[in-house]
Design a protein around this motif. Structure first.
Motif, PDB file in Angstrom:
ATOM      1  N   ALA A   1     101.814 -36.596  -8.318  1.00  0.00           N
ATOM      2  CA  ALA A   1     101.033 -35.873  -7.503  1.00  0.00           C
ATOM      3  C   ALA A   1      99.545 -36.499  -7.010  1.00  0.00           C
ATOM      4  N   ALA A   2      99.034 -37.360  -7.986  1.00  0.00           N
ATOM      5  CA  ALA A   2      97.839 -38.158  -7.658  1.00  0.00           C
ATOM      6  C   ALA A   2      98.222 -39.166  -6.589  1.00  0.00           C
ATOM      7  N   GLN A   3      99.235 -39.772  -6.913  1.00  0.00           N
ATOM      8  CA  GLN A   3      99.906 -40.759  -5.868  1.00  0.00           C
ATOM      9  C   GLN A   3      99.997 -40.343  -4.389  1.00  0.00           C
ATOM     10  N   ALA A   4     100.556 -39.122  -4.268  1.00  0.00           N
ATOM     11  CA  ALA A   4     100.669 -38.348  -2.845  1.00  0.00           C
ATOM     12  C   ALA A   4      99.358 -38.145  -2.467  1.00  0.00           C
ATOM     13  N   LEU A   5      98.390 -37.736  -3.283  1.00  0.00           N
ATOM     14  CA  LEU A   5      96.946 -37.358  -2.560  1.00  0.00           C
ATOM     15  C   LEU A   5      96.452 -38.744  -2.235  1.00  0.00           C
ATOM     16  N   GLU A   6      96.637 -39.918  -2.925  1.00  0.00           N
ATOM     17  CA  GLU A   6      95.911 -41.016  -2.819  1.00  0.00           C
ATOM     18  C   GLU A   6      96.555 -41.564  -1.314  1.00  0.00           C
TER      19      GLU A   6
END
Length: 423
Positions: A254-259
């Protein structure tokens, strides 16, 4: 001679002459323009002033000056005054009805010839002749010639003083010179009017070209904004959906998607700033903006689409060719639009392949996906397909877009842009 030799070599003297002459010319032009404008607004004022001057001159001659050239000194004073008024007062309508003015003077001209008064006021007929040559058809001058000739014949018959040419030739010369002067002024006015009309037409054509150029620029900007916003929002939507799905089970994904969402948003903002900067006057920040996308940026485009959840395979055949920036942008935007449509309509199980081939006949790009196909892609879904065709037609290329009939279905976009030398 010494002064003449030194004067051309000195700088201030010619400048002084030109600056001394220019203000005088401008003053005369402004004064003439003001007089014409006043005459257009109040023509009766100008006509009244000139007519009063003509009447005054005719009455001065009627007080006794006419006797110096008269053939008959016994003409009654009342007849002299009446003929003087008859030659001068009708000039009030010389511009609006010049032929009627000349015909109105005819009885007084006949009386002038028959009585032998030989008034100098009879030459005021030439003013009416001038206005006829200036304003009426040329054939009207024949009527004027007869109107002037008949009173001369009457005068020569009643008072045969000297030879016939002494009475006919001066008036005929005056008639010819006045008629030629009127025709010359008329031709000059018509030529000036044609130049003014031509200038007006050029201004209209210039404004039309400016409007067409502005419309073309608006179309180009709309097409660019559609490509930029449509693609990046589709990528952001895919990343957001994937991030929300993985938030509970895999916070790292999820953090990678937000980045990735942040990276894609910044890229979209950069492209929009570059596009909108074209519409601004100031160019101070132009050096800080990146150039337009090219074929070398396809790998980055594919990576962004992969990050959004669409598996994409990029294949490049042949060596890169020295394509113009506009052609590279056209190919890039077509591939971008095709992948964006796959993200929108292909479905969760869709995959895509991008084949880029450089050949002797030009560059070819083919985007194929295994998505839902035509059922999820209505023909009137937006400007995407129309924009791709417009870009292709600009460079004489061909574009094919449609569903695949072989299983498992999908969609195919095939673009070919020929070399510039082949067009």
């Amino acid at each position: 001679m010494a002064q003449q030799n030194h004067r051309p070599t000195s700088g201030p003297a010619p400048e002084g002459w030109s600056t001394g002459a220019q203000p005088l010319t401008r003053r005369l032009q402004r004064l003439t323009a003001r007089l014409r404008a006043f005459d257009d607004r109040r023509p009766l004022v100008w006509d009244l002033h000139l007519t009063c001057a003509f009447v005054l001159a005719a009455m001065v001659d009627a007080t006794g000056g006419w006797r110096n050239v008269a053939f008959n000194l016994d003409v009654p004073l009342w007849l002299v005054v009446a003929m003087s008024i008859g030659f001068s007062v009708p000039l009030l309508w010389r511009r609006s009805h010049p032929l009627a003015v000349l015909l109105l003077m005819l009885p007084f001209s006949l009386a002038n010839g028959a009585s032998g008064a030989h008034l100098q006021a009879s030459f005021l007929q030439m003013i009416a002749v001038f206005n006829i040559a200036l304003r009426l058809p040329l054939r009207t001058l024949a009527v004027c010639f007869g109107t002037v000739l008949v009173p001369l014949a009457v005068g020569a018959t009643c008072y045969p003083v000297g030879s016939w040419d002494q009475q006919f030739v001066p008036m005929l010369y005056s008639f010819a010179l006045v008629a030629l002067l009127g025709l010359a002024v008329r031709s000059r006015q018509e030529y000036t009017a044609s130049l003014v009309e031509r200038a007006r037409q050029l201004e209209v054509e210039r404004d039309q070209q400016a409007r067409l150029a502005a419309a073309a620029e608006r179309t180009r900007v709309a097409r660019e904004m559609h490509d930029i916003i449509g693609h990046n929002l589709s990528v952001i939507t895919g990343l957001a959906d994937g991030g929300s799905y993985a938030a509970a089970n895999s916070p790292e994904r999820a953090a990678q998607a937000l980045e990735a969402i942040g990276t894609t948003s910044r890229q979209a903002l950069t492209e929009l700033r570059r596009l909108l900067d074209v519409l601004r006057d100031e160019t101070s920040a132009a050096a800080e903006l990146s150039p337009q996308p090219a074929l070398a940026d396809l790998a980055q485009l594919v990576e962004g689409v992969r990050a959004a959840g669409l598996p994409v395979q990029l294949t490049v055949e042949g060596g890169p060719e020295a394509l113009a920036a506009g052609r590279q942008l056209a190919v890039y935007r077509v591939v971008q639009e095709a992948l964006t449509n796959t993200l929108k309509h292909g479905g969760p199980q869709a995959t895509a392949t991008v084949d880029l081939a450089y050949g002797s006949g030009g560059v070819t790009a083919t985007v194929t996906d295994t998505g839902a196909g035509a059922s999820a892609r209505p023909a009137a879904a937006g400007r995407g397909l129309a924009g791709m065709r417009e870009r292709t037609s600009m460079y004489g290329g061909t574009l094919e877009a449609g569903p695949l009939r072989r299983p498992p279905g999908g969609w195919r976009v095939h673009l070919h842009l020929p070399k510039e030398t082949d067009q």
